[in-house]
Design a protein around this motif. Structure first.
Motif, PDB file in Angstrom:
ATOM      1  N   MET A   1      32.343 -21.219  -2.158  1.00  0.00           N
ATOM      2  CA  MET A   1      32.932 -20.296  -3.084  1.00  0.00           C
ATOM      3  C   MET A   1      33.398 -18.896  -2.767  1.00  0.00           C
ATOM      4  O   MET A   1      32.379 -18.376  -2.185  1.00  0.00           O
ATOM      5  N   THR A   2      34.169 -18.414  -3.502  1.00  0.00           N
ATOM      6  CA  THR A   2      34.343 -16.826  -3.124  1.00  0.00           C
ATOM      7  C   THR A   2      34.477 -16.293  -4.366  1.00  0.00           C
ATOM      8  O   THR A   2      34.753 -16.566  -5.434  1.00  0.00           O
ATOM      9  N   VAL A   3      33.945 -14.969  -4.301  1.00  0.00           N
ATOM     10  CA  VAL A   3      33.712 -14.035  -5.503  1.00  0.00           C
ATOM     11  C   VAL A   3      34.531 -12.685  -5.209  1.00  0.00           C
ATOM     12  O   VAL A   3      34.231 -12.006  -4.064  1.00  0.00           O
ATOM     13  N   THR A   4      35.631 -12.238  -6.129  1.00  0.00           N
ATOM     14  CA  THR A   4      36.049 -11.136  -5.731  1.00  0.00           C
ATOM     15  C   THR A   4      35.990 -10.184  -6.788  1.00  0.00           C
ATOM     16  O   THR A   4      36.553 -10.248  -7.816  1.00  0.00           O
TER      17      THR A   4
ATOM     18  N   GLY B   1      45.643 -11.503  -4.702  1.00  0.00           N
ATOM     19  CA  GLY B   1      44.869 -10.907  -3.348  1.00  0.00           C
ATOM     20  C   GLY B   1      43.639 -10.276  -3.666  1.00  0.00           C
ATOM     21  O   GLY B   1      43.078 -10.417  -4.850  1.00  0.00           O
ATOM     22  N   GLY B   2      42.920  -9.614  -2.887  1.00  0.00           N
ATOM     23  CA  GLY B   2      41.794  -9.100  -2.920  1.00  0.00           C
ATOM     24  C   GLY B   2      40.831  -9.766  -1.651  1.00  0.00           C
ATOM     25  O   GLY B   2      41.211 -10.841  -1.488  1.00  0.00           O
ATOM     26  N   LYS B   3      40.064  -9.217  -1.095  1.00  0.00           N
ATOM     27  CA  LYS B   3      39.600 -10.000   0.033  1.00  0.00           C
ATOM     28  C   LYS B   3      38.994 -11.405  -0.074  1.00  0.00           C
ATOM     29  O   LYS B   3      39.087 -12.226   0.875  1.00  0.00           O
ATOM     30  N   GLY B   4      38.166 -11.638  -1.276  1.00  0.00           N
ATOM     31  CA  GLY B   4      37.684 -12.934  -1.535  1.00  0.00           C
ATOM     32  C   GLY B   4      38.899 -13.890  -1.798  1.00  0.00           C
ATOM     33  O   GLY B   4      38.751 -15.142  -1.168  1.00  0.00           O
ATOM     34  N   LEU B   5      39.890 -13.453  -2.291  1.00  0.00           N
ATOM     35  CA  LEU B   5      41.057 -14.372  -2.434  1.00  0.00           C
ATOM     36  C   LEU B   5      41.730 -14.675  -1.176  1.00  0.00           C
ATOM     37  O   LEU B   5      42.077 -15.933  -1.031  1.00  0.00           O
ATOM     38  N   ASN B   6      41.628 -13.801  -0.212  1.00  0.00           N
ATOM     39  CA  ASN B   6      42.335 -14.065   1.226  1.00  0.00           C
ATOM     40  C   ASN B   6      41.318 -14.952   1.870  1.00  0.00           C
ATOM     41  O   ASN B   6      41.937 -15.800   2.683  1.00  0.00           O
ATOM     42  N   VAL B   7      39.862 -14.994   1.825  1.00  0.00           N
ATOM     43  CA  VAL B   7      39.075 -15.791   2.230  1.00  0.00           C
ATOM     44  C   VAL B   7      39.279 -17.229   1.801  1.00  0.00           C
ATOM     45  O   VAL B   7      39.520 -18.193   2.590  1.00  0.00           O
TER      46      VAL B   7
ATOM     47  N   ILE C   1      30.870 -13.148  -1.105  1.00  0.00           N
ATOM     48  CA  ILE C   1      31.289 -12.175  -2.321  1.00  0.00           C
ATOM     49  C   ILE C   1      32.060 -11.012  -1.172  1.00  0.00           C
ATOM     50  O   ILE C   1      31.354 -10.121  -0.456  1.00  0.00           O
ATOM     51  N   CYS C   2      33.185 -10.628  -1.761  1.00  0.00           N
ATOM     52  CA  CYS C   2      34.090  -9.868  -0.849  1.00  0.00           C
ATOM     53  C   CYS C   2      34.645  -8.588  -1.616  1.00  0.00           C
ATOM     54  O   CYS C   2      35.360  -8.856  -2.730  1.00  0.00           O
ATOM     55  N   GLY C   3      34.912  -7.507  -0.724  1.00  0.00           N
ATOM     56  CA  GLY C   3      35.933  -6.395  -1.089  1.00  0.00           C
ATOM     57  C   GLY C   3      35.058  -5.506  -1.972  1.00  0.00           C
ATOM     58  O   GLY C   3      33.896  -5.488  -2.103  1.00  0.00           O
TER      59      GLY C   3
ATOM     60  N   ILE D   1      27.272 -14.695   1.881  1.00  0.00           N
ATOM     61  CA  ILE D   1      28.040 -13.744   2.949  1.00  0.00           C
ATOM     62  C   ILE D   1      28.376 -12.691   2.051  1.00  0.00           C
ATOM     63  O   ILE D   1      29.200 -12.779   0.965  1.00  0.00           O
ATOM     64  N   VAL D   2      28.215 -11.352   2.345  1.00  0.00           N
ATOM     65  CA  VAL D   2      28.873 -10.199   1.635  1.00  0.00           C
ATOM     66  C   VAL D   2      29.591  -9.376   2.569  1.00  0.00           C
ATOM     67  O   VAL D   2      29.155  -9.002   3.800  1.00  0.00           O
ATOM     68  N   ASP D   3      30.789  -9.052   2.067  1.00  0.00           N
ATOM     69  CA  ASP D   3      31.706  -8.236   2.726  1.00  0.00           C
ATOM     70  C   ASP D   3      31.997  -6.950   2.145  1.00  0.00           C
ATOM     71  O   ASP D   3      33.239  -7.306   1.399  1.00  0.00           O
ATOM     72  N   THR D   4      31.439  -6.053   2.066  1.00  0.00           N
ATOM     73  CA  THR D   4      31.696  -4.896   1.089  1.00  0.00           C
ATOM     74  C   THR D   4      31.345  -3.606   2.038  1.00  0.00           C
ATOM     75  O   THR D   4      31.069  -3.519   3.228  1.00  0.00           O
ATOM     76  N   SER D   5      31.452  -2.435   1.473  1.00  0.00           N
ATOM     77  CA  SER D   5      31.330  -1.380   2.124  1.00  0.00           C
ATOM     78  C   SER D   5      30.518  -0.311   1.246  1.00  0.00           C
ATOM     79  O   SER D   5      30.041  -0.418   0.037  1.00  0.00           O
ATOM     80  N   GLY D   6      30.069   0.918   1.791  1.00  0.00           N
ATOM     81  CA  GLY D   6      29.151   1.834   1.284  1.00  0.00           C
ATOM     82  C   GLY D   6      27.929   1.499   0.840  1.00  0.00           C
ATOM     83  O   GLY D   6      27.215   0.440   1.397  1.00  0.00           O
ATOM     84  N   PRO D   7      27.271   1.856  -0.413  1.00  0.00           N
ATOM     85  CA  PRO D   7      26.124   1.665  -1.035  1.00  0.00           C
ATOM     86  C   PRO D   7      25.942   0.160  -1.239  1.00  0.00           C
ATOM     87  O   PRO D   7      24.605  -0.391  -1.165  1.00  0.00           O
TER      88      PRO D   7
END
Length: 328
Positions: free
Chosen positions: A1-4, A34-40, A133-135, A161-167
């Motif tokens: 599963m992907t979460v965006t 789109g959005g990163k999770g949709l691309n995954v 969980i992405c973006g 798996i988490v692909d995000t940035s910052g805090p």
């Protein structure tokens, strides 16, 4: 599963040569959910892996987003929200291969909308082989909400798996994320460390179990909290094209690897071999994504590219050796 949490309608135009300040006549562009999770999810779906994408949708742009997602055939669950789905604009210079990207900021989620997104992710995620969980995180679904979602899924035995940035990156680590996928800039910005190995170890020290860091032309780094040393992988040549989906292809490879080997981070020979295969596959998938005009697609030669990837292991004392998987 992907979460965006912060999806976008991706709009892409290709121009022969981008000249700032000038008028360009171009062929019709493309619009994709789109959005990163949709691309995954697109990468996994195209590889005939069972995947479901969970995200939000709202407004007129959201209606176009939802229609394209239905047409794509990717299984999904959409959480309706009051704010309009944002847009992401990519202008690809065909001469240089560079992409100029303009990302609208996401509209804030109301508390009940953020709760509905998390509830849907938990309902479907509890039975998933892996959750990505992405973006970026929109206002209303910040590091605290992300951390709570990660912690609940991980406590339920689901690899996350988490692909995000910052805090959000640190919050996911503290919540015990099974894997994090920062790029070099995100890793440096969050840890303050220039050495990617040290940066990866810093995130592991917060509680993450595995870090897969994409390092651009320098390839990819895999470091586990439960095993000494690390793994590096790189393609010995540079491919030019649209790099906007390269990191998402790597996340798809990580999700597929956890579905195949849930003990991927363990200090065993089997897990070490699996990490080497992951490094090879993620590097090749990222590289092949660069060759495609739209994020979420892999070039047909992605399997052939895996044979070119050079994989090396790094011991705790910093010495480097060829991994057995490199010659497989």
């Amino acid at each position: 599963m992907t979460v965006t949490p912060n999806p976008a309608l991706d709009l892409t135009w290709h121009v022969d040569r981008l000249q700032p300040g000038e008028t360009h006549r171009i062929d019709p562009g493309a619009a994709r959910a789109g959005g990163k999770g949709l691309n995954v999810a697109r990468v996994l779906h195209s590889g005939r892996r069972e995947v479901v994408a969970v995200t939000t949708t709202g407004g007129a742009v959201g209606a176009e987003f939802a229609a394209e997602l239905v047409a794509s055939g990717i299984p999904h669950r959409l959480v309706p929200v009051g704010g309009a789905t944002r847009r992401s604009i990519a202008i690809v210079d065909e001469t240089s291969g560079d992409a100029t990207v303009l990302n609208e900021r996401g509209i804030a989620l109301e508390p009940d909308e953020a709760a509905a997104l998390a509830a849907n992710a938990l309902e479907l995620g509890r039975t998933a082989d892996a959750v990505a969980i992405c973006g970026s995180l929109p206002p209303g679904f910040g590091p605290d909400e992300l951390g709570a979602l990660v912690r609940t899924l991980v406590d339920g035995g689901v690899p996350v798996i988490v692909d995000t940035s910052g805090p959000g990156l640190a919050a996911a680590a503290r919540a015990g994320a099974t894997a994090l996928k920062p790029n070099a800039e995100e890793l440096r910005a969050e840890t303050g460390l220039d050495d990617p190995v040290a940066g990866a170890r810093a995130l592991l020290g917060l509680g993450a179990r595995l870090v897969v860091a994409s390092l651009g032309s320098e390839g990819l780094l895999v470091v586990s909290a439960d095993a000494p040393g690390g793994i590096r992988a790189r393609l010995p040549r540079t491919l030019h094209g649209n790099a906007t989906g390269a990191g998402d292809a790597a996340v798809a490879a990580i999700a597929a690897a956890f579905a195949e080997t849930p003990t991927l981070g363990a200090d065993t020979r089997e897990a070490a071999d699996a990490r080497a295969r992951l490094a090879r596959r993620a590097t090749a998938w990222s590289a092949s994504a660069v060759l495609m005009p739209f994020a979420g697609d892999l070039a047909p030669e992605h399997s052939a590219l895996e044979l070119e990837v050079v994989v090396t292991t790094t011991s705790t004392d910093g010495s480097v050796g060829t991994d057995p998987e490199a010659s497989a």
